[in-house]
Motif scaffolding. Structure first.
Motif, PDB file in Angstrom:
ATOM      1  N   TRP A 160       0.933  -1.128   0.209  1.00  0.00           N
ATOM      2  CA  TRP A 160      -0.045  -0.100  -0.295  1.00  0.00           C
ATOM      3  C   TRP A 160       0.956   1.169  -0.102  1.00  0.00           C
ATOM      4  N   LEU A 161       2.209   1.065  -0.205  1.00  0.00           N
ATOM      5  CA  LEU A 161       3.020   2.147  -0.304  1.00  0.00           C
ATOM      6  C   LEU A 161       3.082   3.104   0.828  1.00  0.00           C
ATOM      7  N   GLY A 162       2.860   2.392   2.230  1.00  0.00           N
ATOM      8  CA  GLY A 162       3.340   3.094   3.378  1.00  0.00           C
ATOM      9  C   GLY A 162       4.576   2.625   4.093  1.00  0.00           C
ATOM     10  N   GLU A 163       4.540   3.329   5.398  1.00  0.00           N
ATOM     11  CA  GLU A 163       5.483   2.561   6.161  1.00  0.00           C
ATOM     12  C   GLU A 163       4.849   1.869   7.291  1.00  0.00           C
ATOM     13  N   GLU A 164       5.716   0.849   7.716  1.00  0.00           N
ATOM     14  CA  GLU A 164       5.222  -0.181   8.793  1.00  0.00           C
ATOM     15  C   GLU A 164       6.218   0.157  10.089  1.00  0.00           C
ATOM     16  N   SER A 165       5.607   0.493  11.131  1.00  0.00           N
ATOM     17  CA  SER A 165       6.338   0.742  12.318  1.00  0.00           C
ATOM     18  C   SER A 165       6.699  -0.368  12.925  1.00  0.00           C
ATOM     19  N   ASN A 166       5.976  -1.637  12.770  1.00  0.00           N
ATOM     20  CA  ASN A 166       6.045  -2.788  13.549  1.00  0.00           C
ATOM     21  C   ASN A 166       5.930  -2.951  14.921  1.00  0.00           C
ATOM     22  N   LEU A 167       5.162  -1.767  15.605  1.00  0.00           N
ATOM     23  CA  LEU A 167       4.931  -2.022  16.822  1.00  0.00           C
ATOM     24  C   LEU A 167       3.914  -2.695  17.127  1.00  0.00           C
ATOM     25  N   PHE A 168       3.147  -3.240  16.208  1.00  0.00           N
ATOM     26  CA  PHE A 168       2.010  -4.267  16.568  1.00  0.00           C
ATOM     27  C   PHE A 168       2.524  -5.528  15.784  1.00  0.00           C
ATOM     28  N   GLY A 169       3.030  -6.736  16.293  1.00  0.00           N
ATOM     29  CA  GLY A 169       3.461  -7.842  15.491  1.00  0.00           C
ATOM     30  C   GLY A 169       2.702  -9.051  16.244  1.00  0.00           C
ATOM     31  N   THR A 170       3.486 -10.185  16.007  1.00  0.00           N
ATOM     32  CA  THR A 170       2.803 -11.351  16.275  1.00  0.00           C
ATOM     33  C   THR A 170       2.286 -11.517  17.872  1.00  0.00           C
ATOM     34  N   ASP A 171       3.404 -11.239  18.666  1.00  0.00           N
ATOM     35  CA  ASP A 171       3.024 -11.464  20.098  1.00  0.00           C
ATOM     36  C   ASP A 171       1.759 -10.453  20.601  1.00  0.00           C
ATOM     37  N   GLU A 172       1.724  -9.366  19.916  1.00  0.00           N
ATOM     38  CA  GLU A 172       0.516  -8.447  20.155  1.00  0.00           C
ATOM     39  C   GLU A 172      -0.675  -9.055  19.644  1.00  0.00           C
ATOM     40  N   PHE A 173      -0.673  -9.314  18.442  1.00  0.00           N
ATOM     41  CA  PHE A 173      -1.818 -10.158  17.702  1.00  0.00           C
ATOM     42  C   PHE A 173      -2.363 -11.338  18.674  1.00  0.00           C
ATOM     43  N   ILE A 174      -1.655 -12.193  19.050  1.00  0.00           N
ATOM     44  CA  ILE A 174      -1.778 -13.266  19.943  1.00  0.00           C
ATOM     45  C   ILE A 174      -2.755 -12.891  21.020  1.00  0.00           C
ATOM     46  N   GLN A 175      -2.155 -12.096  21.525  1.00  0.00           N
ATOM     47  CA  GLN A 175      -2.473 -11.329  22.977  1.00  0.00           C
ATOM     48  C   GLN A 175      -3.933 -10.759  22.783  1.00  0.00           C
ATOM     49  N   TRP A 176      -4.268 -10.208  21.792  1.00  0.00           N
ATOM     50  CA  TRP A 176      -5.431  -9.546  21.332  1.00  0.00           C
ATOM     51  C   TRP A 176      -6.425 -10.610  21.052  1.00  0.00           C
ATOM     52  N   CYS A 177      -5.752 -11.632  20.397  1.00  0.00           N
ATOM     53  CA  CYS A 177      -6.890 -12.876  19.955  1.00  0.00           C
ATOM     54  C   CYS A 177      -7.477 -13.544  21.462  1.00  0.00           C
ATOM     55  N   ARG A 178      -6.628 -13.692  22.224  1.00  0.00           N
ATOM     56  CA  ARG A 178      -6.950 -14.337  23.344  1.00  0.00           C
ATOM     57  C   ARG A 178      -7.675 -13.223  24.363  1.00  0.00           C
ATOM     58  N   ASP A 179      -7.584 -11.994  24.252  1.00  0.00           N
ATOM     59  CA  ASP A 179      -8.295 -11.241  25.073  1.00  0.00           C
ATOM     60  C   ASP A 179      -9.495 -11.048  24.707  1.00  0.00           C
ATOM     61  N   ILE A 180      -9.754 -11.117  23.242  1.00  0.00           N
ATOM     62  CA  ILE A 180     -11.220 -10.948  22.625  1.00  0.00           C
ATOM     63  C   ILE A 180     -11.871 -12.477  22.330  1.00  0.00           C
ATOM     64  N   SER A 181     -11.135 -13.246  22.729  1.00  0.00           N
ATOM     65  CA  SER A 181     -11.772 -14.892  22.488  1.00  0.00           C
ATOM     66  C   SER A 181     -11.933 -15.063  21.200  1.00  0.00           C
ATOM     67  N   THR A 182     -10.813 -15.042  20.140  1.00  0.00           N
ATOM     68  CA  THR A 182     -10.764 -15.543  18.829  1.00  0.00           C
ATOM     69  C   THR A 182      -9.641 -16.328  18.574  1.00  0.00           C
ATOM     70  N   GLU A 183      -9.636 -17.037  17.491  1.00  0.00           N
ATOM     71  CA  GLU A 183      -8.457 -17.930  17.203  1.00  0.00           C
ATOM     72  C   GLU A 183      -7.558 -17.470  16.069  1.00  0.00           C
ATOM     73  N   PRO A 184      -6.323 -17.346  16.283  1.00  0.00           N
ATOM     74  CA  PRO A 184      -5.607 -16.686  15.299  1.00  0.00           C
ATOM     75  C   PRO A 184      -5.410 -17.415  13.923  1.00  0.00           C
ATOM     76  N   TYR A 185      -5.320 -16.658  12.712  1.00  0.00           N
ATOM     77  CA  TYR A 185      -5.031 -17.357  11.608  1.00  0.00           C
ATOM     78  C   TYR A 185      -4.013 -16.682  10.780  1.00  0.00           C
ATOM     79  N   LEU A 186      -2.805 -16.967  10.593  1.00  0.00           N
ATOM     80  CA  LEU A 186      -1.812 -16.288  10.006  1.00  0.00           C
ATOM     81  C   LEU A 186      -1.315 -16.776   8.678  1.00  0.00           C
TER      82      LEU A 186
END
Ligand code: AHR
Length: 508
Positions: free
Chosen positions: A110-136
């Motif tokens: 999308w021709l932007g810049e990625e800060s990488n502040l949100f990555g795998t560990d943050e995503f998995i934590q979010w999935c657990r918090d909201i009760s969903t299963e991750p699909y990578l």
């Protein structure tokens, strides 16, 4: 309506007959799944806000609290991440470890810049918090098989090996056990970094699948299909179905400026599912794999006009009532085709072609939020066959990512009353989109069984088919709840012109 299109009115009045005993299939609740991509304001400014000005809008992890609640109410069983096109030049290692050390990178999709502040560990934590299963989804563009293996090891391994230990060092002792892994995204598309031919893809995906399964035999792999209607789909199903592929993915977006073309466009998806299901059968037969079933994972779908809301500008569609009718039709299709579609992911969840929109201080729910919400809440259980007597639309259907206006030409006629039904332990629910632009349709509904006299109704309607919600008028298009009476296995219900209605018959 275009000049050549017409509405054919049958001689009988509209009716819907439901037969509790004619079950199509279990509705897999994973059809109400979602998708988050590092694109526009989906993650940063949507899902999370790490800026200092976020204040009380966010919780201690930086999640937007309002967005979290709105998404939680959608009860999505799976969320796909991190792309989309984004994933084809994404290196997951950039997004783990201490945040201060994470590199900021150019982003090629999308021709932007990625800060990488949100990555795998943050995503998995979010999935657990909201009760969903991750699909990578794996990077099959600039990524290597080694890198993919390392990601699976990081997420799923408990052994004393480098990437499993890296996860532990990063503070996550126990493996994440990510079950769903996608073998690339839209690899067929000229916009994709690392585009391949179907032969190149099949050869590579086969090798990747083999190695990934050696590392973790419990994972489920999703192969990259096109839209279910292309040569790619024939080639890739033939080449890969025999290789124990679990899911075959297809993508489709629909839209149109013309009302009828817009609301009938999703019928292309129904065709696509039916054709893909037969391609999968054919591939099983030609590979001598009778009885084995690769299931369909429709892991990107929605209403989207990329000219109206370009991806490079964040694809911030502002949805109208007619778009919501289209989304309701999409959901009807997933229920009707539940024998074939086991996972579907609305694309996307926040700000980017999404049911939820934010700015720096507020959030509102788009028109499209409501049908998805109702489906996810009520349309679970078993899909039932319906006999629907309805006026028919005969004409072209709308635009999708590829030219599928031909679908409208080959479909003999498209039901104006578009319906699906589910049988649940406590109730039967019937979802109906009345696509007639100008006419309410009084419909006789027949349903055997013992139900409470009062039937719950939910209606999405506005006199203006182009009505939208906004920060200023968040409830311009919203659900109206009501009750209707029911006696002697029958009722007459008037479906408002251009509306979506859900009827819930609760068992007595
Ligand atoms: O969802 C937006 C984009 O649409 C995705 O990145 C891509 O897979 C599709 O073309």
């Amino acid at each position: 309506m275009t000049d050549s299109a017409q509405i054919i009115t049958p001689s009988h009045s509209p009716f819907i007959r439901v037969d509790e005993e004619r079950v199509i299939s279990d509705v897999d609740s994973r059809i109400y799944s979602g998708f988050l991509e590092h694109m526009g304001r989906c993650i940063y400014g949507g899902l999370v806000d790490f800026s200092e000005t976020a204040g009380i809008l966010v919780n201690e992890r930086g999640y937007r609290k309002d967005v979290f609640e709105a998404l939680k109410n959608l009860n999505m069983p799976i969320v796909r991440y991190p792309g989309g096109n984004f994933v084809s030049s994404y290196h997951w290692l950039d997004g783990v470890g201490p945040v201060s050390g994470r590199p900021r990178r150019p982003e090629l999709a999308w021709l932007g810049e990625e800060s990488n502040l949100f990555g795998t560990d943050e995503f998995i934590q979010w999935c657990r918090d909201i009760s969903t299963e991750p699909y990578l989804c794996l990077n099959m563009g600039t990524g290597t098989l080694d890198e993919a293996l390392a990601w699976v090891e990081y997420c799923n391994s408990d052994s004393d090996t480098y990437y499993a230990n890296l996860r532990k060092q990063n503070g996550h002792e126990r493996p994440y056990k990510v079950k769903y892994w996608g073998l690339g995204n839209e690899v067929w598309g000229p916009w994709q970094v690392g585009q391949m031919s179907s032969n190149e893809y099949s050869t590579k995906a086969f090798q990747w699948a083999k190695a990934l399964r050696l590392l973790d035999p419990d994972i489920e792999l999703i192969v990259c299909g096109c839209n279910g209607l292309e040569r790619w789909d024939y080639d890739v199903t033939q080449a890969l179905v025999a290789q124990a592929v679990d899911y075959y993915s297809i993508h489709l977006y629909t839209s149109d400026h013309d009302y009828y073309k817009n609301v009938t466009a999703p019928c292309a998806a129904e065709r696509a599912i039916q054709i893909t299901a037969r391609l999968l059968d054919l591939a099983s037969i030609s590979n001598n794999q009778h009885g084995r079933r690769t299931k369909i994972c429709f892991d990107e779908w929605n209403v989207w006009d990329p000219e109206r809301a370009p991806g490079f500008k964040g694809a911030e569609e502002r949805y109208t009532l007619q778009d919501a009718l289209s989304v309701a039709s999409w959901c009807n299709i997933f229920v009707r085709q539940s024998a074939h579609v086991k996972i579907a992911n609305i694309a996307q969840c926040v700000n980017v072609i999404a049911p939820i929109m934010t700015n720096q201080t507020a959030m509102f729910l788009q028109t499209t939020y409501w049908p998805f919400y109702l489906f996810s809440k009520y349309m679970r259980g078993q899909a039932l066959h319906l006999h629907v007597g309805t006026p028919l639309y005969n004409g072209e259907t709308g635009f999708s990512m590829v030219d599928m206006t031909w679908i409208g030409k080959v479909e003999p006629a498209i039901p104006i009353l578009d319906a699906s039904a589910v049988l649940n332990k406590d109730y039967i629910a019937i979802s109906v989109v009345n696509k007639d632009l100008n006419n309410d349709l009084t419909t006789r509904i027949n349903l055997e069984g013992k139900f409470r006299e009062k039937v719950k109704t939910f209606t999405l309607y506005n006199d203006d088919i182009n009505a939208k919600n906004s920060f200023e008028t968040p409830s311009n298009v919203t659900l109206e709840e009501g009750l209707t009476s029911w006696a002697n296995n029958s009722t007459e219900y008037t479906f408002l012109k251009h509306s979506f209605t859900l009827l819930v018959f609760i068992r007595a």
